[in-house]
Design a protein around this motif. Structure first.
Motif, PDB file in Angstrom:
ATOM      1  N   PRO A 189      -1.886   3.416   5.050  1.00 40.21           N
ATOM      2  CA  PRO A 189      -1.522   3.814   3.682  1.00 40.21           C
ATOM      3  C   PRO A 189      -2.512   3.289   2.642  1.00 40.21           C
ATOM      4  O   PRO A 189      -2.449   3.681   1.484  1.00 40.21           O
ATOM      5  N   ARG A 190      -3.439   2.411   3.065  1.00 42.28           N
ATOM      6  CA  ARG A 190      -4.451   1.896   2.136  1.00 42.28           C
ATOM      7  C   ARG A 190      -5.431   2.974   1.715  1.00 42.28           C
ATOM      8  O   ARG A 190      -6.083   2.862   0.681  1.00 42.28           O
ATOM      9  N   ARG A 242      -2.012  -0.661 -11.289  1.00 42.83           N
ATOM     10  CA  ARG A 242      -3.198  -1.268 -10.698  1.00 42.83           C
ATOM     11  C   ARG A 242      -2.754  -2.160  -9.546  1.00 42.83           C
ATOM     12  O   ARG A 242      -1.735  -2.835  -9.621  1.00 42.83           O
ATOM     13  N   ALA A 243      -3.517  -2.144  -8.459  1.00 40.00           N
ATOM     14  CA  ALA A 243      -3.166  -2.945  -7.289  1.00 40.00           C
ATOM     15  C   ALA A 243      -4.436  -3.421  -6.598  1.00 40.00           C
ATOM     16  O   ALA A 243      -5.512  -2.852  -6.782  1.00 40.00           O
ATOM     17  N   SER A 244      -4.300  -4.475  -5.817  1.00 35.36           N
ATOM     18  CA  SER A 244      -5.406  -4.990  -5.008  1.00 35.36           C
ATOM     19  C   SER A 244      -5.003  -4.884  -3.551  1.00 35.36           C
ATOM     20  O   SER A 244      -4.076  -5.561  -3.105  1.00 35.36           O
ATOM     21  N   LEU A 245      -5.677  -3.996  -2.824  1.00 31.10           N
ATOM     22  CA  LEU A 245      -5.311  -3.701  -1.444  1.00 31.10           C
ATOM     23  C   LEU A 245      -6.365  -4.273  -0.494  1.00 31.10           C
ATOM     24  O   LEU A 245      -7.503  -3.814  -0.479  1.00 31.10           O
ATOM     25  N   PRO A 246      -6.017  -5.284   0.316  1.00 22.03           N
ATOM     26  CA  PRO A 246      -6.982  -5.858   1.257  1.00 22.03           C
ATOM     27  C   PRO A 246      -7.351  -4.856   2.338  1.00 22.03           C
ATOM     28  O   PRO A 246      -6.540  -4.024   2.749  1.00 22.03           O
ATOM     29  N   GLY A 247      -8.604  -4.931   2.807  1.00 21.18           N
ATOM     30  CA  GLY A 247      -9.063  -4.045   3.865  1.00 21.18           C
ATOM     31  C   GLY A 247     -10.191  -4.683   4.650  1.00 21.18           C
ATOM     32  O   GLY A 247     -10.565  -5.834   4.427  1.00 21.18           O
ATOM     33  N   GLY A 248     -10.739  -3.943   5.600  1.00 19.68           N
ATOM     34  CA  GLY A 248     -11.823  -4.456   6.415  1.00 19.68           C
ATOM     35  C   GLY A 248     -11.432  -5.626   7.300  1.00 19.68           C
ATOM     36  O   GLY A 248     -12.280  -6.414   7.709  1.00 19.68           O
ATOM     37  N   ALA A 251       0.829  -1.200   0.000  1.00 19.98           N
ATOM     38  CA  ALA A 251       0.000   0.000   0.000  1.00 19.98           C
ATOM     39  C   ALA A 251       0.866   1.253   0.000  1.00 19.98           C
ATOM     40  O   ALA A 251       0.560   2.240  -0.696  1.00 19.98           O
ATOM     41  N   GLU A 252       1.952   1.237   0.768  1.00 17.07           N
ATOM     42  CA  GLU A 252       2.868   2.379   0.800  1.00 17.07           C
ATOM     43  C   GLU A 252       3.522   2.579  -0.565  1.00 17.07           C
ATOM     44  O   GLU A 252       3.689   3.719  -1.022  1.00 17.07           O
ATOM     45  N   ASP A 301     -10.295   4.689  12.975  1.00 20.95           N
ATOM     46  CA  ASP A 301      -8.989   5.271  13.281  1.00 20.95           C
ATOM     47  C   ASP A 301      -7.877   4.529  12.555  1.00 20.95           C
ATOM     48  O   ASP A 301      -6.964   5.139  11.992  1.00 20.95           O
ATOM     49  N   ALA A 302      -7.948   3.186  12.555  1.00 21.57           N
ATOM     50  CA  ALA A 302      -6.920   2.388  11.883  1.00 21.57           C
ATOM     51  C   ALA A 302      -6.913   2.659  10.380  1.00 21.57           C
ATOM     52  O   ALA A 302      -5.852   2.767   9.758  1.00 21.57           O
TER      53      ALA A 302
END
Length: 364
Positions: A350-351, A90-96, A71-72, A344-345
């Motif tokens: 950086p995501r 293009r990127a795939s950034l995991p979240g949640g 992500a950074e 907050d997180a």
């Protein structure tokens, strides 16, 4: 180290599969999706699933660190590109929550959008605040125009050839022909995710009330979806108003009440903005909890409002807007929501996509 490397390779392979499933370049009903669709079922809100095994804590930590680094690196690409129009990766950034253990956490959804907040930020707030695992498929502008968008033209795939697009990886949402659900249009995505993540209302009546508030938010604070800086609402106009002498400055108490205004009027953009914010302030005055409709946790409309208040509170706008414009409850909503651990997180991660400055969409 060996396990950690394997974890990173596994996470990268999963991201490639997610991109293939959500991409308009590839068939969204991939063999991997058809083979695993039956085991991708999570009916509980915010439930995090795994593939049936867990690696050690050190492997999870290594994978998490790798995801943060990716992500950074993507953010670095954005700043190196200077503006949105020059982005190409293009990127795939995991979240949640998926970012904490990306190797074994199966995302429920993939949200595809360009590298900015804009039309995807409320949806991401819903996913992040509810702990719903997802992947953010972030598509650079050049990648979108040169490769992805042209592939959406030949046939209907549920996305109108525009971003954002949401892809569901859950069997319960699959279409009759086995294809995964794909939906376009910001408001449709927002409402769908609100229901799936349990922030759309506890019953039909509350859902209808929140739907009404969301429609009001969208036609005022979001300028009917056209822009964040328009004729109905503008943080920039409020910044100019805040700089006026206190004897001349409009506030919530001196601006026209929204209910008293006509749809076609000659009010300034600053006064229209304060009228809309004043309507939400009035609703919060009637709340017993600090959230709309006296909910104990923020609804998706609270989160949408929070996104706009975050931008208004930036240093280059009006960081003390609650005092300047006499909006204490909106100020409290901003601080209460900002302090929620998952929110907050995300805000510190950086995501999250960086801000940009108009008119050139230059990253700041």
């Amino acid at each position: 180290q060996k396990n950690g490397g394997g974890g990173q390779r596994g996470a990268r392979a999963r991201r490639r599969r997610m991109l293939a499933m959500s991409s308009s370049v590839h068939c969204v009903s991939s063999p991997w999706h058809r083979a695993t669709r039956k085991r991708v079922s999570r009916s509980r809100v915010g439930c995090r699933s795994s593939s049936g095994f867990r690696r050690g804590a050190s492997s999870s930590a290594t994978s998490h660190a790798h995801e943060e680094k990716e992500a950074e690196d993507y953010r670095a690409h954005l700043y190196d590109s200077v503006d949105l129009w020059s982005t190409s990766q293009r990127a795939s950034l995991p979240g949640g929550g998926a970012e904490l253990d990306p190797e074994t956490t199966q995302p429920r959804f993939t949200l595809s959008y360009m590298p900015m907040r804009n039309r995807a930020e409320v949806s991401r707030m819903i996913l992040e605040s509810s702990g719903c695992p997802y992947h953010f498929d972030v598509v650079g502008f050049k990648k979108w125009t040169d490769e992805v968008k042209p592939a959406t033209v030949p046939e209907w795939r549920g996305d109108f050839g525009k971003l954002p697009v949401l892809t569901s990886h859950e069997a319960k949402h699959a279409l009759p022909d086995g294809m995964p659900l794909r939906i376009g249009q910001e408001t449709a995505i927002t409402r769908f995710l609100a229901r799936e993540c349990g922030v759309a209302g506890d019953d039909a009546a509350e859902e209808a009330r929140l739907d009404s508030l969301f429609a009001f938010y969208f036609c005022t604070l979001r300028n009917n979806g056209l822009t964040h800086e328009g004729e109905h609402y503008s943080a920039g106009a409020l910044r100019i108003e805040a700089a006026r002498d206190t004897s001349e400055r409009l506030t919530r108490t001196t601006a026209a009440k929204y209910r008293a205004t006509k749809r076609v009027n000659d009010l300034s953009v600053a006064e229209r903005s304060l009228s809309a914010l004043g309507a939400f302030e009035e609703l919060l005055e009637m709340s017993d909890t600090g959230f709309l409709l006296s909910r104990t946790e923020p609804s998706y409309v609270d989160l949408a409002l929070f996104v706009e208040l975050l931008e208004l509170s930036e240093d280059d706008h009006v960081p003390d807007f609650a005092d300047v414009f006499h909006l204490p409850r909106l100020g409290a909503l901003l601080e209460t929501t900002r302090a929620l651990p998952r929110i907050d997180a995300y805000l510190k991660s950086p995501r999250r996509m960086p801000r940009y400055a108009r008119p050139g969409y230059v990253y700041v």
